[in-house]
Design a protein around this motif. Structure first.
Motif, PDB file in Angstrom:
ATOM      1  N   THR A   1      11.069 -30.045 -88.183  1.00 51.42           N
ATOM      2  CA  THR A   1       9.945 -29.117 -88.261  1.00 51.42           C
ATOM      3  C   THR A   1       9.274 -28.868 -86.550  1.00 51.42           C
ATOM      4  N   LEU A   2       9.578 -29.709 -85.864  1.00 50.53           N
ATOM      5  CA  LEU A   2       9.255 -29.466 -84.515  1.00 50.53           C
ATOM      6  C   LEU A   2       9.483 -28.225 -83.810  1.00 50.53           C
ATOM      7  N   ARG A   3      10.493 -27.500 -84.127  1.00 50.25           N
ATOM      8  CA  ARG A   3      10.658 -26.321 -83.686  1.00 50.25           C
ATOM      9  C   ARG A   3       9.890 -25.289 -84.063  1.00 50.25           C
ATOM     10  N   HIS A   4       9.351 -25.321 -85.456  1.00 46.07           N
ATOM     11  CA  HIS A   4       8.311 -24.495 -85.977  1.00 46.07           C
ATOM     12  C   HIS A   4       7.089 -24.736 -85.360  1.00 46.07           C
ATOM     13  N   VAL A   5       6.716 -26.121 -85.154  1.00 50.53           N
ATOM     14  CA  VAL A   5       5.273 -26.499 -84.559  1.00 50.53           C
ATOM     15  C   VAL A   5       5.367 -25.850 -82.887  1.00 50.53           C
ATOM     16  N   ALA A   6       6.340 -26.131 -82.625  1.00 48.00           N
ATOM     17  CA  ALA A   6       6.337 -25.768 -81.093  1.00 48.00           C
ATOM     18  C   ALA A   6       6.245 -24.239 -80.995  1.00 48.00           C
ATOM     19  N   GLY A   7       6.973 -23.347 -81.642  1.00 46.10           N
ATOM     20  CA  GLY A   7       6.971 -22.029 -81.391  1.00 46.10           C
ATOM     21  C   GLY A   7       5.686 -21.625 -81.717  1.00 46.10           C
TER      22      GLY A   7
END
Length: 102
Positions: A37-43
């Motif tokens: 989920t980190l990619r979504h949160v970072a984006g």
């Protein structure tokens, strides 16, 4: 100082309210785990920061000076929403194959 305080307050309130980005992040985290989920949160975070920076640098003034650019952004938004509506209308409602979540 009051400008920085008001922007920080806006950023805090917008980031903790249960909007669609936070709901999707919660769902993705529960289903696929923290790392996935980190990619979504970072984006989402980068997009929000970009929005704040552009507004702080005067994007509103640019749009006020060139109303044609505002119209282009509006038409692009309408086109995107129509595309999403078309995809939703043409969907058969099936969820597809088994999704390997956590």
């Amino acid at each position: 100082m009051s400008l920085i305080f008001s922007m920080a307050t806006f950023a805090l309130v917008a980031s903790i309210t249960p909007g669609p980005v936070n709901i999707v992040a919660l769902s993705s985290g529960a289903r696929y785990g923290f790392r996935a989920t980190l990619r979504h949160v970072a984006g989402a975070t980068l997009g929000f920061v970009l929005l704040l920076v552009l507004m702080g640098l005067g994007l509103h003034e640019v749009l006020q000076r060139w109303p044609g650019l505002t119209r282009v952004v509006q038409l692009a938004g309408v086109a995107f929403l129509l595309f999403m509506a078309w995809k939703l209308a043409m969907d058969n409602g099936e969820l597809g194959g088994r999704d390997e979540g956590r």
